[in-house]
Motif scaffolding. Structure first.
Motif, PDB file in Angstrom:
ATOM      1  N   PHE A 256     -51.769 -98.839 110.775  1.00  0.00           N
ATOM      2  CA  PHE A 256     -50.401 -99.150 111.211  1.00  0.00           C
ATOM      3  C   PHE A 256     -50.466-100.417 112.050  1.00  0.00           C
ATOM      4  O   PHE A 256     -51.477-100.665 112.732  1.00  0.00           O
ATOM      5  N   SER A 257     -49.388-101.198 112.042  1.00  0.00           N
ATOM      6  CA  SER A 257     -49.480-102.493 112.738  1.00  0.00           C
ATOM      7  C   SER A 257     -49.659-102.301 114.248  1.00  0.00           C
ATOM      8  O   SER A 257     -50.318-103.117 114.883  1.00  0.00           O
ATOM      9  N   VAL A 258     -49.098-101.221 114.813  1.00  0.00           N
ATOM     10  CA  VAL A 258     -49.263-101.021 116.270  1.00  0.00           C
ATOM     11  C   VAL A 258     -50.730-100.822 116.659  1.00  0.00           C
ATOM     12  O   VAL A 258     -51.082-101.009 117.827  1.00  0.00           O
ATOM     13  N   ASP A 259     -51.581-100.489 115.679  1.00  0.00           N
ATOM     14  CA  ASP A 259     -53.020-100.343 115.977  1.00  0.00           C
ATOM     15  C   ASP A 259     -53.626-101.670 116.445  1.00  0.00           C
ATOM     16  O   ASP A 259     -54.640-101.669 117.145  1.00  0.00           O
ATOM     17  N   HIS A 260     -53.031-102.791 116.067  1.00  0.00           N
ATOM     18  CA  HIS A 260     -53.551-104.088 116.515  1.00  0.00           C
ATOM     19  C   HIS A 260     -53.484-104.213 118.032  1.00  0.00           C
ATOM     20  O   HIS A 260     -54.242-104.954 118.636  1.00  0.00           O
ATOM     21  N   TRP A 261     -52.513-103.521 118.616  1.00  0.00           N
ATOM     22  CA  TRP A 261     -52.289-103.697 120.055  1.00  0.00           C
ATOM     23  C   TRP A 261     -52.579-102.411 120.837  1.00  0.00           C
ATOM     24  O   TRP A 261     -52.239-102.317 122.020  1.00  0.00           O
ATOM     25  N   GLY A 262     -53.192-101.443 120.162  1.00  0.00           N
ATOM     26  CA  GLY A 262     -53.598-100.192 120.811  1.00  0.00           C
ATOM     27  C   GLY A 262     -52.436 -99.405 121.402  1.00  0.00           C
ATOM     28  O   GLY A 262     -52.596 -98.693 122.405  1.00  0.00           O
ATOM     29  N   VAL A 263     -51.258 -99.526 120.795  1.00  0.00           N
ATOM     30  CA  VAL A 263     -50.070 -98.866 121.361  1.00  0.00           C
ATOM     31  C   VAL A 263     -49.786 -97.554 120.631  1.00  0.00           C
ATOM     32  O   VAL A 263     -49.919 -97.476 119.407  1.00  0.00           O
ATOM     33  N   GLN A 264     -49.391 -96.548 121.395  1.00  0.00           N
ATOM     34  CA  GLN A 264     -48.992 -95.267 120.810  1.00  0.00           C
ATOM     35  C   GLN A 264     -47.475 -95.133 120.913  1.00  0.00           C
ATOM     36  O   GLN A 264     -46.953 -94.878 122.005  1.00  0.00           O
ATOM     37  N   PRO A 265     -46.745 -95.320 119.813  1.00  0.00           N
ATOM     38  CA  PRO A 265     -45.297 -95.087 119.873  1.00  0.00           C
ATOM     39  C   PRO A 265     -45.030 -93.580 119.982  1.00  0.00           C
ATOM     40  O   PRO A 265     -45.954 -92.777 119.825  1.00  0.00           O
ATOM     41  N   ASP A 266     -43.773 -93.212 120.233  1.00  0.00           N
ATOM     42  CA  ASP A 266     -43.424 -91.781 120.268  1.00  0.00           C
ATOM     43  C   ASP A 266     -43.107 -91.279 118.866  1.00  0.00           C
ATOM     44  O   ASP A 266     -43.295 -90.099 118.570  1.00  0.00           O
ATOM     45  N   ILE A 267     -42.600 -92.199 118.048  1.00  0.00           N
ATOM     46  CA  ILE A 267     -42.249 -91.848 116.660  1.00  0.00           C
ATOM     47  C   ILE A 267     -42.669 -93.022 115.770  1.00  0.00           C
ATOM     48  O   ILE A 267     -42.477 -94.180 116.145  1.00  0.00           O
TER      49      ILE A 267
END
Ligand code: PLP
Length: 437
Positions: A256-267
């Motif tokens: 997932f693209s958020v994996d590039h920035w180590g972020v955990q979204p809620d959904i």
């Protein structure tokens, strides 16, 4: 049926999306394999947009075709209240590849209804009505999803659902706040905080963002953007939703693209690459606290086709293909070559204002003038030059996607460097012709 008859039937009896029907000129597509497809006249096309940025594993992967055939022979359909092996396995696999906080998946049919259901879930969980989304965004064409959508595709649907507020984007090439990368203060983030304060944080359920903006111009956010919007949402108890419909499943070189920035979204909402489009499927993946909330609260939502066995079986096989064929690694590796080639194209062509890329997710933004950055195509408009480029590429057998002033290069993740070079050479030629060379 010959090519002309296929086109005639389709034009005479079907309505095409986002089109004035008399202008529709479809390719009579009959077969496909890997990064290529063929029309009914035997003409071959290199697929540089993975159809609609969804066919990530390439056309007709035998493993997924077989999984669909076997599931169809075993059990085509089950009531959404049933438990089935493909549904359970696919959800488990999703939680394994998604960020660590993700716990459960709600299955639907595509990206729009994933976002529809995410809106409901966010409102139910927080008890708050409002949603914030961005202007340069597309979240789907159904009533709630199109309300989140910031681009002109929203306009004809208005008035849409109430309570959606739009904010500006981290579009560094055309910074809304007048900064350059050297002088930037990330007003694109502090501005969201201002909007939250003016709307009343206690009223805001969620912030919906495409992980990397897709059809609105391939906008890759600066590296601190996602971590800082995560902090912002935490400060006000607002859910952070990453729409990974286009940017998910290896497209950017990570799951997932958020994996590039180590972020955990809620959904996370996803679709497209989930089955690579072989069977329609979408999903809303929710964090553990949201999953737990529904342990003793009603989930007010449902679809006849939620958890469709055929779609889930296709999803299981597709996720296995990503792993077994090393497609996400290939996207990262070939993506590096793509980035270098795009920079060379930019250096060669005055028509190119900017190139943006991450993995195999990329776009070439065209301008009338590099100094003024006047877009080749006005917002929500059309341009003869862009149409000429599109016509040239189609004639040469390169199929891709265009929106605003951007030519998209979003090939299947199985593409080789040689196949990539083949397509980029045609784009190079098209730009030269458009520049009058
Ligand atoms: N979200 C994003 C980021 C998309 O790019 C799209 C479609 O392109 C959607 C949602 C809507 O998905 P669908 O067309 O499957 O409804």
């Amino acid at each position: 049926m010959d090519a002309a008859e296929i086109v005639r039937l389709n034009r005479e009896y079907t309505l095409y999306s986002w089109s004035v029907q008399s202008a529709v000129d479809p390719i009579p597509m009959v077969r496909a394999e890997g990064v290529y497809f063929w029309d009914a006249n035997g003409k071959r096309y290199l697929d540089f947009s993975s159809q609609l940025m969804n066919l990530n594993i390439g056309h007709q992967h035998p493993k997924v075709v077989r999984a669909i055939q076997e599931q169809a022979a075993r059990l085509c359909f089950a009531h959404p209240a049933m438990a089935t092996e493909p549904r359970g396995r696919l959800a488990q696999m999703l939680t394994e590849v998604a960020p660590a906080n993700m716990k459960k998946a709600f299955f639907c049919l595509g990206g729009a209804d994933a976002n529809e259901n995410a809106i409901k879930i966010a409102r139910a969980f927080t008890g708050r009505p409002k949603i914030i989304a961005r202007y340069r965004s597309y979240h789907g064409a159904t009533h709630g999803a199109v309300a989140l959508t910031g681009d002109p595709r929203r306009w004809p649907a208005e008035p849409t659902i109430p309570g959606v507020v739009h904010v500006f984007d981290p579009y560094c090439y055309r910074c809304h706040f007048g900064w350059t990368p050297q002088t930037c203060h990330r007003e694109c983030i502090t501005h969201i905080e201002d909007v939250i304060r003016f709307e009343g944080p206690q009223n805001v359920a969620a912030l919906f963002l495409e992980g990397v903006t897709g059809s609105n111009g391939l906008i890759v956010p600066p590296p601190d953007y996602w971590p800082r919007v995560r902090e912002l949402c935490d400060r006000y108890g607002i859910l952070l939703v990453s729409d990974e419909v286009m940017s998910g499943f290896g497209r950017t070189g990570k799951w997932f693209s958020v994996d590039h920035w180590g972020v955990q979204p809620d959904i996370i909402t996803c679709a497209k690459g989930l089955t690579s489009g072989y069977v329609p499927l979408g999903a809303v993946i929710v964090s553990e606290p949201i999953a737990r909330y529904f342990d003793d609260h009603m989930l007010w939502g449902g679809l006849t086709y939620s958890g469709h066995p055929l779609a889930c079986a296709a999803g299981v096989a597709t996720l296995e293909v990503y792993k077994e064929d090393g497609l996400i690694e290939n996207a990262a590796k070939v993506g590096e070559v793509l980035g270098r080639r795009l920079e060379e194209i930019k250096a060669r062509h005055p028509l190119v204002g900017d190139v943006r890329y991450i993995g195999l997710f990329s776009g070439i933004e065209l301008v009338k003038n590099r100094e003024t950055k006047e877009p080749l195509v006005p917002w929500g408009g059309k341009s003869a030059e862009m149409n000429a480029i599109a016509a040239f590429l189609r004639e040469k057998g390169l199929f891709t996607f265009f929106n605003v002033s951007v030519i998209f290069v979003v090939p299947p993740l199985c593409i080789t460097v040689e196949q990539l070079e083949e397509g980029l050479a045609l784009i190079d030629q098209a730009l030269e012709i458009a520049e009058g060379g």
